[in-house]
Scaffold this motif. Structure first.
Motif, PDB file in Angstrom:
ATOM      1  N   SER A  65     -23.296  16.613 -44.850  1.00 34.11           N
ATOM      2  CA  SER A  65     -22.619  17.866 -45.270  1.00 34.11           C
ATOM      3  C   SER A  65     -23.008  18.321 -46.671  1.00 34.11           C
ATOM      4  N   ARG A  66     -23.446  17.221 -47.523  1.00 30.16           N
ATOM      5  CA  ARG A  66     -23.754  17.718 -48.908  1.00 30.16           C
ATOM      6  C   ARG A  66     -25.357  16.989 -49.144  1.00 30.16           C
ATOM      7  N   VAL A  67     -26.108  18.193 -49.543  1.00 28.38           N
ATOM      8  CA  VAL A  67     -27.440  18.079 -49.944  1.00 28.38           C
ATOM      9  C   VAL A  67     -27.998  18.474 -51.184  1.00 28.38           C
ATOM     10  N   SER A  68     -28.515  17.738 -52.045  1.00 28.13           N
ATOM     11  CA  SER A  68     -28.818  18.140 -53.507  1.00 28.13           C
ATOM     12  C   SER A  68     -30.242  18.801 -53.272  1.00 28.13           C
ATOM     13  N   THR A  69     -30.613  19.754 -54.395  1.00 27.01           N
ATOM     14  CA  THR A  69     -32.007  20.287 -54.384  1.00 27.01           C
ATOM     15  C   THR A  69     -32.491  19.861 -55.558  1.00 27.01           C
ATOM     16  N   ILE A  70     -33.658  19.290 -55.463  1.00 29.77           N
ATOM     17  CA  ILE A  70     -34.439  18.737 -56.809  1.00 29.77           C
ATOM     18  C   ILE A  70     -35.799  19.286 -56.703  1.00 29.77           C
ATOM     19  N   ARG A  71     -36.670  18.788 -57.896  1.00 19.81           N
ATOM     20  CA  ARG A  71     -38.205  19.371 -58.008  1.00 19.81           C
ATOM     21  C   ARG A  71     -38.742  18.019 -58.422  1.00 19.81           C
ATOM     22  N   SER A  72     -39.978  17.696 -57.672  1.00 22.64           N
ATOM     23  CA  SER A  72     -40.505  16.693 -58.202  1.00 22.64           C
ATOM     24  C   SER A  72     -41.642  16.872 -59.106  1.00 22.64           C
ATOM     25  N   ASP A  73     -42.620  16.044 -59.616  1.00 28.97           N
ATOM     26  CA  ASP A  73     -43.508  16.200 -60.695  1.00 28.97           C
ATOM     27  C   ASP A  73     -44.768  16.643 -60.067  1.00 28.97           C
ATOM     28  N   THR A  74     -44.710  16.744 -58.911  1.00 31.06           N
ATOM     29  CA  THR A  74     -45.924  17.367 -58.326  1.00 31.06           C
ATOM     30  C   THR A  74     -45.852  18.794 -57.686  1.00 31.06           C
ATOM     31  N   GLY A  75     -44.820  19.354 -58.236  1.00 32.26           N
ATOM     32  CA  GLY A  75     -44.463  20.801 -57.370  1.00 32.26           C
ATOM     33  C   GLY A  75     -43.927  20.781 -56.113  1.00 32.26           C
ATOM     34  N   LEU A  76     -43.423  19.818 -55.601  1.00 32.79           N
ATOM     35  CA  LEU A  76     -42.713  19.712 -54.346  1.00 32.79           C
ATOM     36  C   LEU A  76     -41.325  19.806 -54.478  1.00 32.79           C
ATOM     37  N   ASP A  77     -40.570  20.516 -53.370  1.00 28.44           N
ATOM     38  CA  ASP A  77     -39.329  20.705 -53.336  1.00 28.44           C
ATOM     39  C   ASP A  77     -38.604  19.497 -52.795  1.00 28.44           C
ATOM     40  N   GLY A  78     -37.634  19.048 -53.394  1.00 26.67           N
ATOM     41  CA  GLY A  78     -36.895  17.646 -52.621  1.00 26.67           C
ATOM     42  C   GLY A  78     -35.598  18.124 -52.328  1.00 26.67           C
ATOM     43  N   LEU A  79     -35.093  17.508 -51.124  1.00 27.84           N
ATOM     44  CA  LEU A  79     -33.744  17.531 -50.495  1.00 27.84           C
ATOM     45  C   LEU A  79     -33.209  16.110 -50.670  1.00 27.84           C
ATOM     46  N   ARG A  80     -32.272  15.767 -51.399  1.00 31.96           N
ATOM     47  CA  ARG A  80     -31.524  14.668 -51.567  1.00 31.96           C
ATOM     48  C   ARG A  80     -30.206  14.589 -51.021  1.00 31.96           C
ATOM     49  N   VAL A  81     -30.044  13.080 -50.286  1.00 35.56           N
ATOM     50  CA  VAL A  81     -28.700  12.856 -49.606  1.00 35.56           C
ATOM     51  C   VAL A  81     -28.518  11.666 -49.869  1.00 35.56           C
ATOM     52  N   GLY A 102     -45.033  23.958 -50.398  1.00 34.17           N
ATOM     53  CA  GLY A 102     -44.851  25.463 -50.438  1.00 34.17           C
ATOM     54  C   GLY A 102     -45.085  25.992 -48.867  1.00 34.17           C
ATOM     55  N   GLN A 103     -45.425  25.260 -47.876  1.00 29.06           N
ATOM     56  CA  GLN A 103     -45.529  25.742 -46.353  1.00 29.06           C
ATOM     57  C   GLN A 103     -44.246  25.024 -45.601  1.00 29.06           C
ATOM     58  N   ARG A 104     -43.415  24.455 -46.489  1.00 31.03           N
ATOM     59  CA  ARG A 104     -42.136  23.655 -46.018  1.00 31.03           C
ATOM     60  C   ARG A 104     -42.762  22.522 -44.927  1.00 31.03           C
ATOM     61  N   GLN A 105     -43.750  21.689 -45.530  1.00 27.35           N
ATOM     62  CA  GLN A 105     -44.094  20.873 -44.666  1.00 27.35           C
ATOM     63  C   GLN A 105     -43.808  19.498 -45.633  1.00 27.35           C
ATOM     64  N   LEU A 106     -43.144  18.509 -44.831  1.00 27.37           N
ATOM     65  CA  LEU A 106     -42.618  17.243 -45.428  1.00 27.37           C
ATOM     66  C   LEU A 106     -43.890  16.317 -45.941  1.00 27.37           C
ATOM     67  N   ARG A 107     -43.798  16.234 -47.219  1.00 26.47           N
ATOM     68  CA  ARG A 107     -45.084  15.098 -47.803  1.00 26.47           C
ATOM     69  C   ARG A 107     -44.602  14.113 -48.168  1.00 26.47           C
ATOM     70  N   ARG A 108     -43.578  13.873 -48.624  1.00 29.07           N
ATOM     71  CA  ARG A 108     -43.103  12.587 -49.319  1.00 29.07           C
ATOM     72  C   ARG A 108     -41.604  12.416 -48.935  1.00 29.07           C
ATOM     73  N   ILE A 109     -41.242  10.840 -48.815  1.00 34.07           N
ATOM     74  CA  ILE A 109     -39.700  10.482 -48.624  1.00 34.07           C
ATOM     75  C   ILE A 109     -39.838   9.342 -49.449  1.00 34.07           C
ATOM     76  N   THR A 110     -38.581   9.269 -49.913  1.00 35.46           N
ATOM     77  CA  THR A 110     -38.330   8.143 -51.039  1.00 35.46           C
ATOM     78  C   THR A 110     -36.979   7.647 -50.683  1.00 35.46           C
ATOM     79  N   PHE A 111     -36.830   6.508 -50.840  1.00 34.46           N
ATOM     80  CA  PHE A 111     -35.174   5.857 -50.831  1.00 34.46           C
ATOM     81  C   PHE A 111     -34.979   5.101 -52.203  1.00 34.46           C
ATOM     82  N   ASP A 112     -34.167   4.886 -52.973  1.00 31.42           N
ATOM     83  CA  ASP A 112     -33.844   3.953 -53.756  1.00 31.42           C
ATOM     84  C   ASP A 112     -32.259   3.580 -53.591  1.00 31.42           C
ATOM     85  N   GLY A 113     -32.108   2.315 -53.244  1.00 29.18           N
ATOM     86  CA  GLY A 113     -30.527   1.637 -52.886  1.00 29.18           C
ATOM     87  C   GLY A 113     -30.660   0.157 -52.881  1.00 29.18           C
TER      88      GLY A 113
END
Length: 203
Positions: A65-81, A102-113
């Motif tokens: 229900s809550r998704v934050s949009t961010i931008r990475s250091d390599t020009g990727l768009d991030g969706l953070r939950v 830019g083609q809406r292909q998932l290239r990276r997944i990260t988790f900090d926790g």
């Protein structure tokens, strides 16, 4: 100024993190407060269905229900939950981010926790992404490589302070997975963490 600690729902003074965790990026996540997160009904084992490079932005928007949009250091768009897998020791709580090109292909997944017991997480990501253990200080370091270069890392570290009354916070987790063979190596954040480990002879 106060912020909510996403480890167990208590409050703490707002100050820069002294560890690799980016605690200020997603306040409010808590093992004790599932209303601010997505709790997996199947526990940590359900991560297998989430840590996939076929995940789409639409799927993320429908699930959280809550998704934050961010931008990475390599020009990727991030969706953070925010993510909590449950309340057992092996469950995890923290910040999960999906990065798209830019083609809406998932290239990276990260988790900090955080977690209280890393064994199930280690087994899951090792089997799913071929991460292998590396000699290192701390609780554990697992890396996968493509043509000799790291493309994925799971770094487990003991918390700076381990409290008996907070067993879910014993271990700090840094996970980053990149699609191999398409030019995306580790992020600056993950690479700097590993470089710091080398300089301090932790790895």
């Amino acid at each position: 100024i106060k912020e909510k600690d996403w480890s167990f729902g208590g409050e703490k003074s707002l100050e820069p993190s002294k560890t690799f965790l980016r605690r200020d990026t997603l306040p409010g996540v808590s093992f004790a407060d599932p209303e601010t997160t997505s709790v997996l009904t199947g526990g940590i084992g359900e991560l297998e269905q989430i840590l996939r490079f076929s995940v789409t932005p639409e799927w993320i928007m429908q699930r959280w229900s809550r998704v934050s949009t961010i931008r990475s250091d390599t020009g990727l768009d991030g969706l953070r939950v925010a993510l909590v897998t449950g309340t057992n020791l092996e469950d995890i709580a923290g910040s999960l981010t999906f990065y798209y090109d830019g083609q809406r292909q998932l290239r990276r997944i990260t988790f900090d926790g955080l977690t209280g017991d890393d064994r199930q997480l280690v087994n899951l990501v090792s089997q799913q992404f071929n991460l292998r253990t590396e000699p290192a200080l701390g609780a554990g370091l697992y890396i996968t490589r493509w043509n000799g270069q790291p493309t994925g890392v799971l770094r487990i570290a003991h918390a700076p302070v381990i409290r008996a009354q907070r067993p879910h916070e014993r271990l700090e987790v840094l996970l980053e997975l990149n699609q191999p063979g398409i030019g995306y190596g580790l992020s600056a954040h993950a690479q700097e963490t590993l470089n710091r480990d080398r300089l301090t002879n932790r790895w």
